[in-house]
Design an enzyme around this catalytic site. Structure first.
Site, PDB file in Angstrom:
ATOM      1  N   ASN A 101       3.510   5.884  -4.445  1.00 44.78           N
ATOM      2  CA  ASN A 101       4.274   4.641  -4.577  1.00 44.78           C
ATOM      3  C   ASN A 101       5.696   4.926  -5.058  1.00 44.78           C
ATOM      4  O   ASN A 101       5.930   5.837  -5.848  1.00 44.78           O
ATOM      5  CB  ASN A 101       3.569   3.688  -5.545  1.00 44.78           C
ATOM      6  N   VAL A 102       6.615   4.083  -4.563  1.00 43.28           N
ATOM      7  CA  VAL A 102       8.018   4.280  -4.915  1.00 43.28           C
ATOM      8  C   VAL A 102       8.458   3.264  -5.974  1.00 43.28           C
ATOM      9  O   VAL A 102       9.637   3.118  -6.255  1.00 43.28           O
ATOM     10  CB  VAL A 102       8.918   4.221  -3.660  1.00 43.28           C
ATOM     11  N   ASP A 103       7.459   2.548  -6.540  1.00 44.56           N
ATOM     12  CA  ASP A 103       7.777   1.657  -7.666  1.00 44.56           C
ATOM     13  C   ASP A 103       7.576   2.425  -8.978  1.00 44.56           C
ATOM     14  O   ASP A 103       7.217   3.597  -8.977  1.00 44.56           O
ATOM     15  CB  ASP A 103       6.906   0.383  -7.605  1.00 44.56           C
ATOM     16  N   HIS A 118       6.749  10.433  -3.048  1.00 39.47           N
ATOM     17  CA  HIS A 118       7.581   9.829  -2.007  1.00 39.47           C
ATOM     18  C   HIS A 118       8.870   9.219  -2.551  1.00 39.47           C
ATOM     19  O   HIS A 118       9.436   8.320  -1.942  1.00 39.47           O
ATOM     20  CB  HIS A 118       6.768   8.787  -1.227  1.00 39.47           C
ATOM     21  N   THR A 195      -5.293   4.002  -1.392  1.00 38.39           N
ATOM     22  CA  THR A 195      -4.514   4.667  -0.347  1.00 38.39           C
ATOM     23  C   THR A 195      -5.342   4.771   0.918  1.00 38.39           C
ATOM     24  O   THR A 195      -6.552   5.014   0.858  1.00 38.39           O
ATOM     25  CB  THR A 195      -3.985   6.048  -0.797  1.00 38.39           C
ATOM     26  N   SER A 196      -4.653   4.588   2.059  1.00 40.70           N
ATOM     27  CA  SER A 196      -5.356   4.668   3.340  1.00 40.70           C
ATOM     28  C   SER A 196      -5.646   6.123   3.720  1.00 40.70           C
ATOM     29  O   SER A 196      -6.346   6.377   4.691  1.00 40.70           O
ATOM     30  CB  SER A 196      -4.540   3.971   4.431  1.00 40.70           C
ATOM     31  N   ALA A 238      -8.919  -2.340  -6.996  1.00 41.87           N
ATOM     32  CA  ALA A 238      -8.710  -1.442  -8.137  1.00 41.87           C
ATOM     33  C   ALA A 238      -8.561  -2.219  -9.437  1.00 41.87           C
ATOM     34  O   ALA A 238      -9.035  -1.779 -10.492  1.00 41.87           O
ATOM     35  CB  ALA A 238      -7.463  -0.591  -7.884  1.00 41.87           C
TER      36      ALA A 238
HETATM   37  P1  OAD Z   1      -1.269   1.965   2.815  1.00 37.22           P
HETATM   38  O1  OAD Z   1      -0.551   0.662   2.935  1.00 37.22           O
HETATM   39  O2  OAD Z   1      -1.389   2.830   4.006  1.00 37.22           O
HETATM   40  O3  OAD Z   1      -2.767   1.714   2.343  1.00 37.22           O
HETATM   41  C1  OAD Z   1      -3.066   0.873   1.298  1.00 37.22           C
HETATM   42  C2  OAD Z   1      -4.542   1.024   1.011  1.00 37.22           C
HETATM   43  O4  OAD Z   1      -4.827   0.268  -0.134  1.00 37.22           O
HETATM   44  C3  OAD Z   1      -5.472   0.526   2.124  1.00 37.22           C
HETATM   45  O5  OAD Z   1      -6.457   1.506   2.376  1.00 37.22           O
HETATM   46  C4  OAD Z   1      -6.076  -0.741   1.541  1.00 37.22           C
HETATM   47  O6  OAD Z   1      -7.421  -0.954   1.972  1.00 37.22           O
HETATM   48  C5  OAD Z   1      -6.040  -0.428   0.059  1.00 37.22           C
HETATM   49  N1  OAD Z   1      -5.976  -1.604  -0.822  1.00 37.22           N
HETATM   50  C6  OAD Z   1      -5.423  -2.813  -0.568  1.00 37.22           C
HETATM   51  N2  OAD Z   1      -5.540  -3.604  -1.638  1.00 37.22           N
HETATM   52  C7  OAD Z   1      -6.163  -2.882  -2.610  1.00 37.22           C
HETATM   53  C8  OAD Z   1      -6.561  -3.149  -3.955  1.00 37.22           C
HETATM   54  N3  OAD Z   1      -6.317  -4.324  -4.534  1.00 37.22           N
HETATM   55  N4  OAD Z   1      -7.179  -2.159  -4.636  1.00 37.22           N
HETATM   56  C9  OAD Z   1      -7.422  -0.950  -4.062  1.00 37.22           C
HETATM   57  N5  OAD Z   1      -7.061  -0.651  -2.803  1.00 37.22           N
HETATM   58  C10 OAD Z   1      -6.441  -1.606  -2.084  1.00 37.22           C
HETATM   59  O7  OAD Z   1      -0.603   2.688   1.598  1.00 37.22           O
HETATM   60  P2  OAD Z   1      -0.559   4.239   1.237  1.00 37.22           P
HETATM   61  O8  OAD Z   1      -1.848   4.894   1.525  1.00 37.22           O
HETATM   62  O9  OAD Z   1       0.003   4.310  -0.124  1.00 37.22           O
HETATM   63  O10 OAD Z   1       5.012   6.649   2.896  1.00 37.22           O
HETATM   64  O11 OAD Z   1       0.506   4.748   2.272  1.00 37.22           O
HETATM   65  C11 OAD Z   1       0.876   6.087   2.187  1.00 37.22           C
HETATM   66  C12 OAD Z   1       2.301   6.234   2.605  1.00 37.22           C
HETATM   67  O12 OAD Z   1       2.492   5.678   3.903  1.00 37.22           O
HETATM   68  C13 OAD Z   1       3.299   5.484   1.748  1.00 37.22           C
HETATM   69  O13 OAD Z   1       3.672   6.166   0.586  1.00 37.22           O
HETATM   70  C14 OAD Z   1       4.442   5.349   2.674  1.00 37.22           C
HETATM   71  C15 OAD Z   1       3.640   4.816   3.832  1.00 37.22           C
HETATM   72  O14 OAD Z   1       4.214   4.583   5.001  1.00 37.22           O
HETATM   73  C16 OAD Z   1       6.306   6.790   3.185  1.00 37.22           C
HETATM   74  O15 OAD Z   1       7.069   5.843   3.207  1.00 37.22           O
HETATM   75  C17 OAD Z   1       6.699   8.207   3.448  1.00 37.22           C
END
Ligand code: OAD
Length: 253
Positions: A101-103, A118, A195-196, A238
């Site tokens: 996360n970037v926050d 990131h 994270t996805s 979470a």
């Molecule tokens: P994603 O947006 O790909 O995935 C978010 C994940 O969080 C999904 O698997 C959701 O099911 C899950 N989710 C949603 N709500 C939730 C909750 N309340 N509790 C727990 N899980 C929940 O985000 P990231 O995996 O962080 O990179 O994405 C990875 C990277 O891809 C980011 O850092 C960014 C992005 O494009 C760059 O910008 C380089």
């Protein structure tokens, strides 16, 4: 709700690594990257805006998108997931957070050892000379649908300032990546939360943890590619699961 093995593993853990993604900030009101974009960005997906090419071609659109996200982050608060993660550090000798996360919500919740893979929404820099950019104080007043904003000019060389995040196709900051791998290799329990697990190289970390013998726990409301590798899959938000888990493992301590 939680297996005995999970409770025992956590009670005996000396080193935790907590790997987080956009899902951890979702309950603070920050959209994840898989949520459909709206307003000015409705015809884009996040992965097409988060690239050097998009910034070169449409700097006003991309800078406007990051300003909108930065305004959202400045206006929101950490949620129970961030606080529960910060609390883990008071129960386990070594607790390191590795975030995509970037926050800055982990830091605002009190986590002290946070590695950002990131970059940061709050650390823009010149796209040519690299000089750090100082944002004006306060929360920018961004309309919900977003707007085009020209990137500011660098005070030293006049080139465009760019967001301080890692875009697709760019390398991760080497020192942070080295640190993330080191704490992953050494941990007893590895959490992958919100994270996805599709963006590499960050998504390698759970595999690295598993190959080092760590117990891998995933928290996510949805199935992901990590389901098969994780020793324990906790399906849900979470912000609900983590406080309950901390309470179940360390109640009264
Ligand atoms: P994603 O947006 O790909 O995935 C978010 C994940 O969080 C999904 O698997 C959701 O099911 C899950 N989710 C949603 N709500 C939730 C909750 N309340 N509790 C727990 N899980 C929940 O985000 P990231 O995996 O962080 O990179 O994405 C990875 C990277 O891809 C980011 O850092 C960014 C992005 O494009 C760059 O910008 C380089």
């Amino acid at each position: 709700m939680f297996s005995d093995e999970l409770l025992v593993r956590l009670r005996s853990a000396r080193r935790l690594a907590v790997f987080t993604g956009a899902g951890v900030s979702q309950e603070s009101g920050i959209p994840t990257f898989r949520d459909a974009l709206t307003g000015l960005w409705q015809n884009y997906d996040a992965s097409s805006l988060a690239t050097p090419e998009a910034f070169a071609q449409q700097p006003d659109l991309v800078w406007g998108w990051y300003e909108w996200r930065r305004a959202k982050v400045l206006a929101c608060q950490p949620n129970p997931a961030h606080y529960a993660i910060a609390k883990l550090a008071s129960h386990v000798a070594h607790c390191n957070v590795i975030t995509q996360n970037v926050d800055d919500l982990h830091e605002r919740a009190g986590s002290r050892h946070v590695v950002h893979l990131h970059g940061s929404l709050h650390a823009a820099r010149c796209s040519v000379c690299g000089l750090g950019f100082e944002y004006p104080p306060g929360i920018p007043d961004e309309p919900e649908g977003g707007r085009h904003i020209s990137p500011p000019a660098c005070v030293s060389c006049g080139a465009q300032v760019r967001p301080g995040v890692v875009w697709f196709g760019e390398s991760l900051p080497q020192q942070n990546w080295d640190q993330a791998q080191a704490v992953t290799e050494q941990c007893d329990v590895f959490f992958s939360i919100g994270t996805s697990s599709v963006v590499y190289p960050a998504a390698q970390l759970p595999m690295l943890a598993a190959s080092g013998g760590a117990y891998v726990v995933q928290i996510n409301p949805q199935a992901t590619d990590l389901d098969g590798l994780a020793d324990c899959n906790l399906r849900g938000k979470a912000g609900a699961i983590l406080p309950a888990l901390v309470q179940a493992v360390w109640a009264g301590r």
